[in-house]
Write an enzyme that holds these catalytic residues in place. Structure first.
Site, mmCIF file in Angstrom:
data_model
loop_
_atom_site.group_PDB
_atom_site.id
_atom_site.type_symbol
_atom_site.label_atom_id
_atom_site.label_comp_id
_atom_site.label_asym_id
_atom_site.label_seq_id
_atom_site.Cartn_x
_atom_site.Cartn_y
_atom_site.Cartn_z
ATOM 1 N N ARG A 131 0.818 -1.238 0.000
ATOM 2 C CA ARG A 131 0.000 0.000 0.000
ATOM 3 C C ARG A 131 0.838 1.268 0.000
ATOM 4 N NH1 ARG A 131 -2.477 -2.956 3.777
ATOM 5 N NH2 ARG A 131 -4.217 -4.191 3.011
ATOM 6 N N LYS A 153 3.308 12.015 -10.700
ATOM 7 C CA LYS A 153 2.468 11.128 -11.515
ATOM 8 C C LYS A 153 3.254 9.864 -11.815
ATOM 9 C CE LYS A 153 -0.570 14.250 -14.057
ATOM 10 N NZ LYS A 153 -0.939 14.715 -15.412
ATOM 11 N N GLU A 195 9.953 18.999 -24.486
ATOM 12 C CA GLU A 195 9.254 19.250 -23.203
ATOM 13 C C GLU A 195 9.808 20.510 -22.533
ATOM 14 O OE1 GLU A 195 6.591 17.747 -22.049
ATOM 15 O OE2 GLU A 195 6.629 15.627 -22.640
ATOM 16 N N LYS A 237 8.119 23.431 -13.446
ATOM 17 C CA LYS A 237 7.218 22.300 -13.235
ATOM 18 C C LYS A 237 6.800 22.204 -11.763
ATOM 19 C CE LYS A 237 5.583 17.831 -14.056
ATOM 20 N NZ LYS A 237 5.614 16.572 -14.737
ATOM 21 N N GLU A 247 -4.432 18.259 -10.736
ATOM 22 C CA GLU A 247 -4.769 18.663 -12.092
ATOM 23 C C GLU A 247 -6.236 19.036 -12.286
ATOM 24 O OE1 GLU A 247 -2.689 16.439 -15.177
ATOM 25 O OE2 GLU A 247 -4.245 17.019 -16.597
ATOM 26 N N ARG A 251 -2.539 22.951 -13.409
ATOM 27 C CA ARG A 251 -1.609 21.897 -13.851
ATOM 28 C C ARG A 251 -1.903 21.438 -15.283
ATOM 29 N NH1 ARG A 251 0.770 16.664 -10.470
ATOM 30 N NH2 ARG A 251 2.136 15.956 -12.118
ATOM 31 N N ASN A 255 -0.172 20.084 -20.134
ATOM 32 C CA ASN A 255 -0.610 19.267 -21.270
ATOM 33 C C ASN A 255 -0.500 20.002 -22.596
ATOM 34 O OD1 ASN A 255 -1.304 17.095 -19.612
ATOM 35 N ND2 ASN A 255 -3.266 18.050 -19.113
ATOM 36 N N HIS A 258 0.035 18.180 -25.843
ATOM 37 C CA HIS A 258 -0.121 16.755 -25.569
ATOM 38 C C HIS A 258 -1.391 16.140 -26.136
ATOM 39 C CE1 HIS A 258 3.398 17.276 -23.145
ATOM 40 N NE2 HIS A 258 3.367 16.025 -22.706
ATOM 41 N N HIS A 262 -0.378 12.885 -27.810
ATOM 42 C CA HIS A 262 -0.779 11.536 -27.383
ATOM 43 C C HIS A 262 -1.490 10.799 -28.515
ATOM 44 C CE1 HIS A 262 -0.683 12.651 -22.827
ATOM 45 N NE2 HIS A 262 0.435 12.072 -23.210
ATOM 46 N N HIS A 275 7.976 10.120 -27.263
ATOM 47 C CA HIS A 275 6.969 10.986 -26.634
ATOM 48 C C HIS A 275 7.240 12.470 -26.930
ATOM 49 C CE1 HIS A 275 4.114 12.492 -23.745
ATOM 50 N NE2 HIS A 275 5.079 13.178 -23.149
HETATM 51 N N1 LIG Z 1 5.097 10.998 -14.875
HETATM 52 C C1 LIG Z 1 5.063 12.066 -15.629
HETATM 53 O O1 LIG Z 1 4.670 13.157 -15.205
HETATM 54 C C2 LIG Z 1 5.553 11.970 -17.038
HETATM 55 C C3 LIG Z 1 5.822 13.124 -17.778
HETATM 56 C C4 LIG Z 1 6.345 12.986 -19.063
HETATM 57 C C5 LIG Z 1 6.588 11.733 -19.593
HETATM 58 N N2 LIG Z 1 6.295 10.624 -18.846
HETATM 59 C C6 LIG Z 1 6.555 9.279 -19.378
HETATM 60 O O2 LIG Z 1 7.961 9.141 -19.585
HETATM 61 C C7 LIG Z 1 8.182 8.165 -20.609
HETATM 62 C C8 LIG Z 1 9.204 8.689 -21.576
HETATM 63 O O3 LIG Z 1 10.398 8.910 -20.875
HETATM 64 P P1 LIG Z 1 11.811 9.033 -21.622
HETATM 65 O O4 LIG Z 1 11.679 9.994 -22.730
HETATM 66 O O5 LIG Z 1 12.804 9.253 -20.584
HETATM 67 O O6 LIG Z 1 11.969 7.610 -22.330
HETATM 68 P P2 LIG Z 1 12.637 6.226 -21.854
HETATM 69 O O7 LIG Z 1 12.492 6.013 -20.427
HETATM 70 O O8 LIG Z 1 12.103 5.194 -22.781
HETATM 71 O O9 LIG Z 1 14.181 6.475 -22.177
HETATM 72 C C9 LIG Z 1 14.583 6.650 -23.509
HETATM 73 C C10 LIG Z 1 15.713 5.689 -23.909
HETATM 74 O O10 LIG Z 1 16.939 6.168 -23.385
HETATM 75 C C11 LIG Z 1 17.584 5.162 -22.619
HETATM 76 N N3 LIG Z 1 18.353 5.892 -21.624
HETATM 77 C C12 LIG Z 1 17.902 6.477 -20.496
HETATM 78 N N4 LIG Z 1 18.880 7.199 -19.932
HETATM 79 C C13 LIG Z 1 19.977 7.041 -20.705
HETATM 80 C C14 LIG Z 1 21.301 7.565 -20.665
HETATM 81 N N5 LIG Z 1 21.669 8.444 -19.742
HETATM 82 N N6 LIG Z 1 22.174 7.188 -21.619
HETATM 83 C C15 LIG Z 1 21.781 6.348 -22.613
HETATM 84 N N7 LIG Z 1 20.544 5.856 -22.733
HETATM 85 C C16 LIG Z 1 19.655 6.194 -21.790
HETATM 86 C C17 LIG Z 1 16.452 4.311 -22.118
HETATM 87 O O11 LIG Z 1 16.892 3.023 -21.738
HETATM 88 C C18 LIG Z 1 15.551 4.289 -23.349
HETATM 89 O O12 LIG Z 1 16.016 3.371 -24.288
HETATM 90 C C19 LIG Z 1 6.831 7.905 -21.242
HETATM 91 O O13 LIG Z 1 6.363 6.668 -20.779
HETATM 92 C C20 LIG Z 1 5.947 9.033 -20.725
HETATM 93 O O14 LIG Z 1 4.585 8.666 -20.618
HETATM 94 C C21 LIG Z 1 5.792 10.723 -17.592
HETATM 95 ZN ZN LIG Z 2 4.974 14.934 -21.934
#
Ligand SMILES: NC(=O)c1ccc[n+]([C@@H]2O[C@H](COP(=O)([O-])OP(=O)(O)OC[C@H]3O[C@@H](n4cnc5c(N)ncnc54)[C@H](O)[C@@H]3O)[C@@H](O)[C@H]2O)c1
Ligand SMILES: [Zn+2]
Length: 371
Positions: A131, A153, A195, A237, A247, A251, A255, A258, A262, A275
């Site tokens: 939990r 999130k 972003e 942020k 949100e 907040r 988006n 987005h 999306h 993304h």
């Molecule tokens: N929680 C939130 O508020 C929020 C906000 C924006 C995005 N997201 C989520 O985040 C995700 C996208 O995140 P992302 O863009 O980091 O993608 P990701 O986590 O897929 O990373 C991108 C690639 O880079 C690699 N990688 C990571 N760090 C590295 C480094 N330092 N050197 C070499 N390779 C590296 C990873 O293994 C992957 O292959 C999506 O699922 C999206 O929905 C969440």
């Molecule tokens: Zn985003």
């Protein structure tokens, strides 16, 4: 830079601490260079208690995850499969099972090191394991540093769409080591910058001045430039999330870009666009929609367009069917009874809860397909 209020002494290099408050209490976001080797010291300073398990993926673990585990004195880092397709329930079950096997209790914490996929998935597993246990985020992509790891999130995807299962579960600490960006592929860097542009538009236009070169040239940027870009983006942020954690109002600004973003990800089955790339297309669309409606002057629009152009060419959407995109927009989880709530850019910031007709969007989409 204007971070004199956040700069932290005692770390022998420039380290900034941004304090974020949340309904679960406050937490710190530490930004600095070469922090991973000293992660034990950083965590001891900030929390006093060390996480008992480290989770990463098969790409990041050999680069940084195992080093983090060593620095913290935990068992070897657990390596998840890499990729958005693994941000799913079975991974959450694997994580919880492994923590149970390791004897992690309610009072223990775990550490996630990687991009947004790792921080979203591990954060969510932490939210539901017993939990809810505490977790530390160590984002290693630009996107995760400025966005995914901040704001609480967490979640995983369902067959029917992204992030449809989740929890608001803030980390107890975020450590962003700017040095880890040195191994990040240029394409991922550009996606993260999309972003950053969004964030700058919402809350600090001066960030755009740091985005003054084509993305390839960023690879040679001094760590100090990255540091400033990241600290300023995080500050925006944090500020936005603090005013509206759940949100219900402000907040929603985050988006920006987005809604179409999306939909493009869904319409291409999450295979073609990163993304951030989808968000960049989405930002171009809302720039055009806002200009047509007189919410954005030509000068402001040009500023946003110029920042986006520096990201370089995006994967094409020329062959995408408008109907698939429209279908995906209608399924958007931000949809309310009135239709889909759009965020549009204005000269000063953003306009929330805007309605956009299918015909209006179709025109803009057709324009984008020709660029
Ligand atoms: N929680 C939130 O508020 C929020 C906000 C924006 C995005 N997201 C989520 O985040 C995700 C996208 O995140 P992302 O863009 O980091 O993608 P990701 O986590 O897929 O990373 C991108 C690639 O880079 C690699 N990688 C990571 N760090 C590295 C480094 N330092 N050197 C070499 N390779 C590296 C990873 O293994 C992957 O292959 C999506 O699922 C999206 O929905 C969440
Ligand atoms: Zn985003």
């Amino acid at each position: 830079m204007t971070s004199s209020d956040t700069e932290v002494s005692g770390y022998h290099c420039q380290v900034d601490r941004i304090r974020a408050s949340s309904s679960r209490g406050g937490y710190s976001v530490i930004v600095g260079t070469d922090l991973l080797g000293r992660l034990g010291e950083v965590v001891d300073n900030e929390l006093g208690v060390r996480p008992r398990a480290v989770v990463s993926n098969v790409t990041v673990a050999p680069l940084y995850g195992q080093r983090a585990a060593q620095a913290l004195g935990t068992p070897p880092c657990l390596e998840l499969e890499d990729g958005e397709v693994h941000k799913r329930w079975p991974t959450v079950e694997t994580l919880c099972g492994s923590w149970l096997e390791q004897g992690l209790h309610r009072a223990d914490s775990v550490l996630a090191i990687g991009g947004g996929v790792v921080t979203d998935t591990v954060g969510f597993a932490a939210a539901v394991y017993m939990r809810g246990i505490s977790w530390v985020a160590v984002p290693t992509t630009l996107l995760a540093m400025v966005d995914a790891a901040i704001g609480g999130k967490t979640g995983v995807n369902l067959e029917g769409g992204k992030n449809l299962v989740g929890a608001l579960w803030h980390p107890q600490l975020v450590v962003a080591d700017v040095s880890t960006l040195s191994t990040l592929p240029e394409r991922e860097l550009a996606a993260g910058l999309a972003e950053v542009i969004k964030t700058a538009w919402i809350g600090d236009r001066s960030i755009l001045r740091l985005l003054d070169r084509p993305v390839a040239a960023y690879c040679d940027c001094a760590p100090a430039t990255w540091h400033e870009l990241i600290v300023r983006s995080i500050q925006v942020k944090v500020r936005v999330v603090e005013t509206d954690e759940r949100e219900s109002g402000p907040r929603k600004a985050l988006n920006l870009g987005h809604t179409l973003g999306h939909a493009l990800e869904a319409a291409t089955e999450y295979r073609r666009l990163l993304h951030g790339e989808a968000v960049a297309w989405g930002l171009m669309a809302v720039e055009s929609l806002a200009r047509r409606r007189g919410l954005l002057t030509a000068d402001s629009g040009a500023l946003l367009q110029a920042a986006l152009a520096r990201l370089g060419p995006l994967p094409s959407i020329a062959d995408l069917s408008w109907w698939r995109v429209l279908e995906a927009i209608v399924r958007d989880k931000k949809r309310d009874d009135l239709g889909v709530a759009w965020v549009l850019p204005t000269d000063e910031g953003v306009a929330l809860d805007q309605r956009v007709s299918a015909a209006e969007l179709q025109q803009v989409f057709a324009e984008l397909q020709q660029t």
